[in-house]
Design a protein around this motif. Structure first.
Motif, PDB file in Angstrom:
ATOM      1  N   ALA A   1       0.830  -1.207   0.000  1.00  0.00           N
ATOM      2  CA  ALA A   1       0.000   0.000   0.000  1.00  0.00           C
ATOM      3  C   ALA A   1       0.865   1.258   0.000  1.00  0.00           C
ATOM      4  CB  ALA A   1      -0.933  -0.008   1.209  1.00  0.00           C
ATOM      5  N   LEU A   2       1.934   1.272   0.795  1.00  0.00           N
ATOM      6  CA  LEU A   2       2.819   2.439   0.840  1.00  0.00           C
ATOM      7  C   LEU A   2       3.558   2.635  -0.472  1.00  0.00           C
ATOM      8  CD1 LEU A   2       4.252   2.146   4.479  1.00  0.00           C
ATOM      9  CD2 LEU A   2       2.455   3.667   3.646  1.00  0.00           C
ATOM     10  N   ASN A   3       3.624   1.578  -1.275  1.00  0.00           N
ATOM     11  CA  ASN A   3       4.202   1.678  -2.631  1.00  0.00           C
ATOM     12  C   ASN A   3       3.129   1.929  -3.673  1.00  0.00           C
ATOM     13  OD1 ASN A   3       6.996   1.295  -2.063  1.00  0.00           O
ATOM     14  ND2 ASN A   3       6.576  -0.886  -1.717  1.00  0.00           N
ATOM     15  N   ASN A   4       1.951   2.422  -3.187  1.00  0.00           N
ATOM     16  CA  ASN A   4       0.828   2.808  -4.055  1.00  0.00           C
ATOM     17  C   ASN A   4       0.226   1.593  -4.791  1.00  0.00           C
ATOM     18  OD1 ASN A   4      -0.995   4.639  -5.017  1.00  0.00           O
ATOM     19  ND2 ASN A   4       0.295   5.330  -6.742  1.00  0.00           N
ATOM     20  N   GLN A   5       0.189   0.428  -4.124  1.00  0.00           N
ATOM     21  CA  GLN A   5      -0.422  -0.778  -4.700  1.00  0.00           C
ATOM     22  C   GLN A   5      -1.380  -1.392  -3.686  1.00  0.00           C
ATOM     23  OE1 GLN A   5       2.728  -3.400  -5.845  1.00  0.00           O
ATOM     24  NE2 GLN A   5       3.267  -2.215  -7.672  1.00  0.00           N
TER      25      GLN A   5
END
Length: 475
Positions: free
Chosen positions: A117-121
């Protein structure tokens, strides 16, 4: 474990395995696909709920502005209660800013879903071994360019996971029951197969004890029926072999007893008579000598047959000119033919070379031609015709003799077999010539047949390969 060696128990085990393994395989495939489908749908649903929370966190700017902390806390608590899930909100470094349960607030949370999520996924996954799913989505700033945190939902999926597990257990149990039923049915019906086999086994045991007159009742046309027919055929052959053996022993005894009896009578006549003339001595000794020769010939032919049967006599295979061999045989037998005024005819249209044992084959062919001369009346004809193709040679011996009855033609190659009173011992020979001929031809991978009609003569046809084939291949 002796019971396991029973065919019925083996069939039970076999049908159980055959039934159980495919059922388990297909059940596992279907259940795995069902589980994958429902988990995928559940992941999509929880990711959607997590995105709704993330959108409200972004709109309230709660990760940037801490002034509305109480409002932020109220929002997360209400959403947790609404969705029935634990909700955690972390900043860009994984620090837990808000936890609806309060357990991990101000702690750092780092796992696969959070990192994604923190890697925009977006990512959702089920925790291994537990009916729990985590779903994490990124929280962007208002410009939708930078990830400022993530929303993580932790929820129970018992409503999806446990029914699937229950279904698995039920299907596995059902597969086991079906396999057991199939095995028990096979065990119950296996008597249809094992009963005739047991019956056949009893007959086999009787045959091993010497009771050769055994026949099984054959019903139907299946494999068991074919086995029964094969067994009956075998018993017929065994009875025939036993009958032939008994006849052979009887014939040998008779053939040996006859010259011995003649010798005994002749010697006793000389012993118990006084003043016997020299001429009588000479005549009786000539008869004794003739009977000894006859006895010796019988024993020699018997030994030859025994050795041929046991393959003790090796074949000395060489390239032999069949035309020359046959002509030499005819030259030796010409005096016998002239004595009976029988015309010998030789016919061949080309030179034939074959791989044979010349000594043994000469004896076999001599027996055929000599028999033709013996059983042809004076003034008749005996012809020898030689032919060949690319693979085989053919020799036929034809005569205009007394012929052989049709019902006796199949037995003339048996040892000591004599067709009728006309073919008696007065013609000479031991009664073993055709048996030796037959065995010799078979050893050369050939065949011999006879066609005959009483009063018109006989034709013996011999076929053998030009190139000898040894056991295991051609040398």
């Amino acid at each position: 474990m002796k019971w396991f060696h029973s065919l019925r128990w083996k069939l039970l085990f076999l049908f159980f395995i055959i039934s159980y393994i495919p059922l388990m395989f297909f059940s596992s495939v279907i259940l795995d696909r069902m589980e994958t489908y429902y988990l995928t749908e559940s992941e999509k649903g929880w990711l959607g709920k997590a995105n709704m929370v993330a959108t409200q966190v972004k709109e309230g700017n709660y990760l940037i502005d801490n002034s509305n902390y109480n409002l932020f806390k109220t929002l997360i608590a209400s959403k947790s209660s609404e969705n029935g899930a634990r909700i955690l909100v972390v900043d860009a470094s994984g620090f837990v800013i808000m936890d609806s349960s309060g357990a991990d607030t101000n702690n750092t949370l780092m796992n696969d879903t959070v990192l994604s999520a923190l890697n925009n996924q977006e990512k959702a996954q089920k925790i291994e071994g537990l009916p729990i799913m985590t779903a994490a989505v990124p929280v962007l700033d208002k410009d939708k360019k930078t990830v400022v945190g993530a929303v993580v939902l932790v929820t129970s999926i018992k409503d999806v996971f446990l029914p699937i597990q229950d279904m698995k257990n039920q299907i596995y149990l059902l597969s086991l029951v079906i396999a057991l039923i199939a095995g028990l049915l096979s065990f119950a019906t296996s008597s249809v197969i094992t009963k005739p086999l047991k019956t056949l086994m009893k007959f086999v045991q009787k045959i091993t004890n010497g009771q050769l007159d055994q026949k099984v009742n054959v019903i139907g046309k299946d494999e068991i029926a074919e086995l029964g027919n094969a067994f009956n055929h075998m018993t017929d052959q065994l009875q025939r072999v036993e009958q032939s053996r008994q006849e052979f022993v009887s014939n040998v005894s008779h053939e040996l007893k006859t010259p011995l009896s003649s010798i005994k009578v002749l010697t006793e006549s000389l012993m118990f008579q006084e003043d016997v003339p020299v001429e009588m001595y000479k005549e009786f000794f000539e008869d004794i000598n003739s009977e000894v020769d006859r006895l010796n010939n019988i024993i020699s032919d018997l030994l030859t047959l025994v050795r041929l049967d046991q393959r003790e006599i090796p074949l000395n295979i060489a390239n032999v000119d069949i035309n020359e061999m046959t002509q030499n045989i005819l030259k030796r037998l010409t005096p016998l033919a002239k004595k009976k005024e029988i015309k010998l005819i030789y016919e061949s249209h080309k030179d034939i070379i074959a791989e044979i044992d010349e000594v043994k084959f000469t004896l076999a062919l001599t027996n055929l031609i000599e028999n033709a001369i013996k059983y042809t009346p004076s003034g008749g004809e005996v012809g020898v015709v030689i032919q060949s193709d690319l693979q085989d040679a053919f020799i036929s011996v034809q005569d205009t003799g007394i012929g052989i009855a049709k019902e006796e033609q199949s037995r003339i190659f048996e040892r000591f077999y004599r067709t009728d009173k006309t073919r008696n011992r007065e013609t000479g020979g031991t009664g073993l010539g055709l048996a030796i001929t037959y065995k010799t031809v078979i050893m050369h991978n050939g065949s011999i047949q006879v066609e005959s009609e009483e009063g018109k003569g006989s034709v013996f046809s011999v076929q053998f390969p030009l190139r000898h084939v040894w056991e295991g291949g051609t040398k």
